[in-house]
Design a protein around this motif. Structure first.
Motif, mmCIF file in Angstrom:
data_model
loop_
_atom_site.group_PDB
_atom_site.id
_atom_site.type_symbol
_atom_site.label_atom_id
_atom_site.label_comp_id
_atom_site.label_asym_id
_atom_site.label_seq_id
_atom_site.Cartn_x
_atom_site.Cartn_y
_atom_site.Cartn_z
ATOM 1 N N HIS A 52 -37.651 -12.034 58.785
ATOM 2 C CA HIS A 52 -38.217 -12.982 59.729
ATOM 3 C C HIS A 52 -37.882 -14.403 59.276
ATOM 4 C CE1 HIS A 52 -41.249 -11.988 56.590
ATOM 5 N NE2 HIS A 52 -41.243 -13.294 56.465
ATOM 6 N N ASP A 53 -38.186 -15.368 60.126
ATOM 7 C CA ASP A 53 -38.063 -16.776 59.759
ATOM 8 C C ASP A 53 -39.290 -17.183 58.949
ATOM 9 O OD1 ASP A 53 -35.795 -16.836 61.344
ATOM 10 O OD2 ASP A 53 -36.826 -17.746 63.057
ATOM 11 N N ALA A 54 -39.116 -18.092 58.014
ATOM 12 C CA ALA A 54 -40.229 -18.662 57.253
ATOM 13 C C ALA A 54 -40.146 -20.181 57.379
ATOM 14 C CB ALA A 54 -40.171 -18.244 55.788
ATOM 15 N N LEU A 66 -39.491 -18.484 42.772
ATOM 16 C CA LEU A 66 -38.991 -17.678 41.651
ATOM 17 C C LEU A 66 -37.606 -17.137 42.003
ATOM 18 C CD1 LEU A 66 -40.085 -16.445 38.884
ATOM 19 C CD2 LEU A 66 -40.454 -14.352 40.209
ATOM 20 N N PRO A 67 -36.592 -17.340 41.154
ATOM 21 C CA PRO A 67 -35.258 -16.801 41.420
ATOM 22 C C PRO A 67 -35.253 -15.266 41.438
ATOM 23 C CG PRO A 67 -35.173 -18.504 39.736
ATOM 24 C CD PRO A 67 -36.610 -18.167 39.946
ATOM 25 N N ARG A 68 -34.242 -14.691 42.067
ATOM 26 C CA ARG A 68 -34.184 -13.233 42.195
ATOM 27 C C ARG A 68 -34.057 -12.532 40.852
ATOM 28 N NH1 ARG A 68 -29.702 -10.343 45.952
ATOM 29 N NH2 ARG A 68 -28.649 -9.850 43.997
ATOM 30 N N ASP A 69 -33.256 -13.080 39.957
ATOM 31 C CA ASP A 69 -33.110 -12.413 38.654
ATOM 32 C C ASP A 69 -34.420 -12.443 37.866
ATOM 33 O OD1 ASP A 69 -33.018 -15.140 38.221
ATOM 34 O OD2 ASP A 69 -31.253 -15.100 36.911
ATOM 35 N N ALA A 70 -35.193 -13.530 38.018
ATOM 36 C CA ALA A 70 -36.487 -13.603 37.343
ATOM 37 C C ALA A 70 -37.469 -12.605 37.952
ATOM 38 C CB ALA A 70 -37.047 -15.017 37.436
ATOM 39 N N PHE A 71 -37.395 -12.431 39.280
ATOM 40 C CA PHE A 71 -38.240 -11.432 39.934
ATOM 41 C C PHE A 71 -37.898 -10.035 39.425
ATOM 42 C CE2 PHE A 71 -38.979 -8.322 43.306
ATOM 43 C CZ PHE A 71 -40.297 -8.572 43.652
ATOM 44 N N SER A 85 -37.056 -8.308 50.791
ATOM 45 C CA SER A 85 -35.601 -8.379 50.628
ATOM 46 C C SER A 85 -35.162 -8.243 49.177
ATOM 47 C CB SER A 85 -35.072 -9.706 51.194
ATOM 48 O OG SER A 85 -35.236 -9.737 52.596
ATOM 49 N N LEU A 86 -36.068 -8.543 48.239
ATOM 50 C CA LEU A 86 -35.732 -8.412 46.825
ATOM 51 C C LEU A 86 -35.787 -6.957 46.375
ATOM 52 C CD1 LEU A 86 -37.727 -11.441 45.412
ATOM 53 C CD2 LEU A 86 -35.364 -11.343 46.202
ATOM 54 N N ILE A 87 -36.576 -6.169 47.060
ATOM 55 C CA ILE A 87 -36.708 -4.764 46.692
ATOM 56 C C ILE A 87 -35.633 -3.911 47.341
ATOM 57 C CG2 ILE A 87 -38.212 -2.729 46.928
ATOM 58 C CD1 ILE A 87 -40.583 -4.661 46.560
ATOM 59 N N ASP A 88 -35.387 -4.126 48.653
ATOM 60 C CA ASP A 88 -34.398 -3.262 49.324
ATOM 61 C C ASP A 88 -33.014 -3.905 49.429
ATOM 62 O OD1 ASP A 88 -34.602 -5.110 51.399
ATOM 63 O OD2 ASP A 88 -35.617 -3.747 52.777
ATOM 64 N N ARG A 89 -32.894 -5.184 48.969
ATOM 65 C CA ARG A 89 -31.600 -5.888 48.984
ATOM 66 C C ARG A 89 -31.041 -6.046 50.406
ATOM 67 N NH1 ARG A 89 -33.220 -6.963 44.296
ATOM 68 N NH2 ARG A 89 -31.833 -6.848 42.472
ATOM 69 N N GLU A 107 -39.919 -27.664 58.601
ATOM 70 C CA GLU A 107 -38.722 -27.343 57.824
ATOM 71 C C GLU A 107 -38.674 -25.849 57.535
ATOM 72 O OE1 GLU A 107 -36.446 -28.675 53.680
ATOM 73 O OE2 GLU A 107 -38.278 -29.702 54.328
ATOM 74 N N MET A 108 -37.485 -25.270 57.694
ATOM 75 C CA MET A 108 -37.339 -23.827 57.531
ATOM 76 C C MET A 108 -36.954 -23.492 56.093
ATOM 77 S SD MET A 108 -35.157 -21.236 59.956
ATOM 78 C CE MET A 108 -36.347 -21.390 61.276
ATOM 79 N N LEU A 109 -37.644 -22.508 55.535
ATOM 80 C CA LEU A 109 -37.341 -22.048 54.177
ATOM 81 C C LEU A 109 -36.193 -21.056 54.202
ATOM 82 C CD1 LEU A 109 -38.148 -21.994 51.157
ATOM 83 C CD2 LEU A 109 -39.740 -20.148 51.723
ATOM 84 N N PHE A 110 -36.263 -20.087 55.098
ATOM 85 C CA PHE A 110 -35.142 -19.168 55.346
ATOM 86 C C PHE A 110 -35.240 -18.617 56.754
ATOM 87 C CE2 PHE A 110 -38.255 -16.559 52.833
ATOM 88 C CZ PHE A 110 -38.619 -15.646 53.809
ATOM 89 N N ARG A 111 -34.114 -18.081 57.227
ATOM 90 C CA ARG A 111 -34.036 -17.532 58.581
ATOM 91 C C ARG A 111 -33.953 -16.006 58.545
ATOM 92 N NH1 ARG A 111 -32.835 -21.149 62.588
ATOM 93 N NH2 ARG A 111 -32.131 -23.234 61.919
ATOM 94 N N GLN A 112 -34.387 -15.410 59.619
ATOM 95 C CA GLN A 112 -34.240 -13.971 59.772
ATOM 96 C C GLN A 112 -32.748 -13.620 59.664
ATOM 97 O OE1 GLN A 112 -35.356 -12.448 63.639
ATOM 98 N NE2 GLN A 112 -35.980 -10.494 62.777
ATOM 99 N N GLY A 113 -32.426 -12.628 58.842
ATOM 100 C CA GLY A 113 -31.039 -12.228 58.660
ATOM 101 C C GLY A 113 -30.371 -12.856 57.456
ATOM 102 N N ASP A 114 -30.995 -13.884 56.857
ATOM 103 C CA ASP A 114 -30.429 -14.488 55.645
ATOM 104 C C ASP A 114 -30.485 -13.494 54.483
ATOM 105 O OD1 ASP A 114 -29.949 -16.858 56.924
ATOM 106 O OD2 ASP A 114 -31.589 -17.976 55.967
#
Length: 221
Positions: A91-93, A104-109, A82-86, A31-38
């Motif tokens: 890559h795929d995960a 952890l949600p982005r706002d919490a990060f 991606s959280l630092i440079d937006r 199962e994919m968590l996220f894809r490259q480019g998301d």
């Protein structure tokens, strides 16, 4: 989680806040968590810690073959770039086995990054990733295939991304996955592994590789 050097190095208050602000996710094998480019969603899950199982970070080559960059085992956190440079995911995960994560949600990060000790820890995490990438580039351009295989096995013995102080005696990786990590054919990898085995550095088994001599493996890297 505390067996991981990065997480264990956080102040206790930061460790508690990181876990308390996260939700649990479960992924099936493949199962994919996220894809490259998301994009990392503003209100969604964005920074992840592996509780159980493994997550592979990979990309597809131009010929359609998969290149595995790293396997993230229990204790590792990822997704910070991606959280630092937006910018989009690099890559795929994908879950290698059944996996359980802290998410952890982005706002919490973003709130966690206002804590000096946590922000410094993330900087160190990024520095370690940059060192690893430089090492991959150096391997691909300057070292023989056998040296590259030996170096990757040494990394995997310490948990690949984890880099624990004490290496484990058995690397639970298939030859197919190792070939994808190194960007070589199965035939080429098999030849090099046989050479390492004949030298007494490793013992080959089904779906795993046993480190017979760290010294011999170190001498070949």
């Amino acid at each position: 989680m505390e067996a991981n050097p990065w997480f264990a190095g956080l102040p206790p208050a930061d460790r508690r806040a990181l876990v308390a602000g996260s939700e649990r996710l479960r992924l099936a094998p493949g199962e994919m968590l996220f894809r490259q480019g998301d994009a990392a969603p503003a209100g969604g899950h964005a920074f992840f810690g592996v509780i159980r199982g493994g997550i592979k970070a990979s990309s597809l080559r131009e010929d359609g073959k998969e290149a595995i960059l790293v396997v993230l085992e229990a204790g590792n956190w990822f997704g910070e770039i991606s959280l630092i440079d937006r910018q989009p995911r690099t890559h795929d995960a994908t879950a290698v086995t059944e996996a359980e994560l802290l998410a952890l949600p982005r706002d919490a990060f973003d709130r966690m990054m206002k804590r000096p000790a946590f922000a410094l820890a993330v900087c160190r995490m990024l520095a370690a990733r940059v060192r690893s990438l430089y090492g991959m580039v150096e391997d691909a351009t300057l070292r023989s295939t056998r040296a590259r295989v030996a170096r990757r096995l040494l990394l995997l013995a310490r948990g690949d991304a984890t880099q624990a102080r004490e290496p484990r005696p058995v690397v639970p990786v298939s030859q197919e996955a190792l070939a994808m990590m190194l960007g070589v054919s199965r035939q080429t990898l098999s030849k090099e592994l046989q050479g390492l085995a004949q030298a007494g550095a490793i013992v080959l088994g089904y779906g795993r590789i046993e480190i017979a001599s760290l010294g011999k493996l170190e001498a070949m890297k």
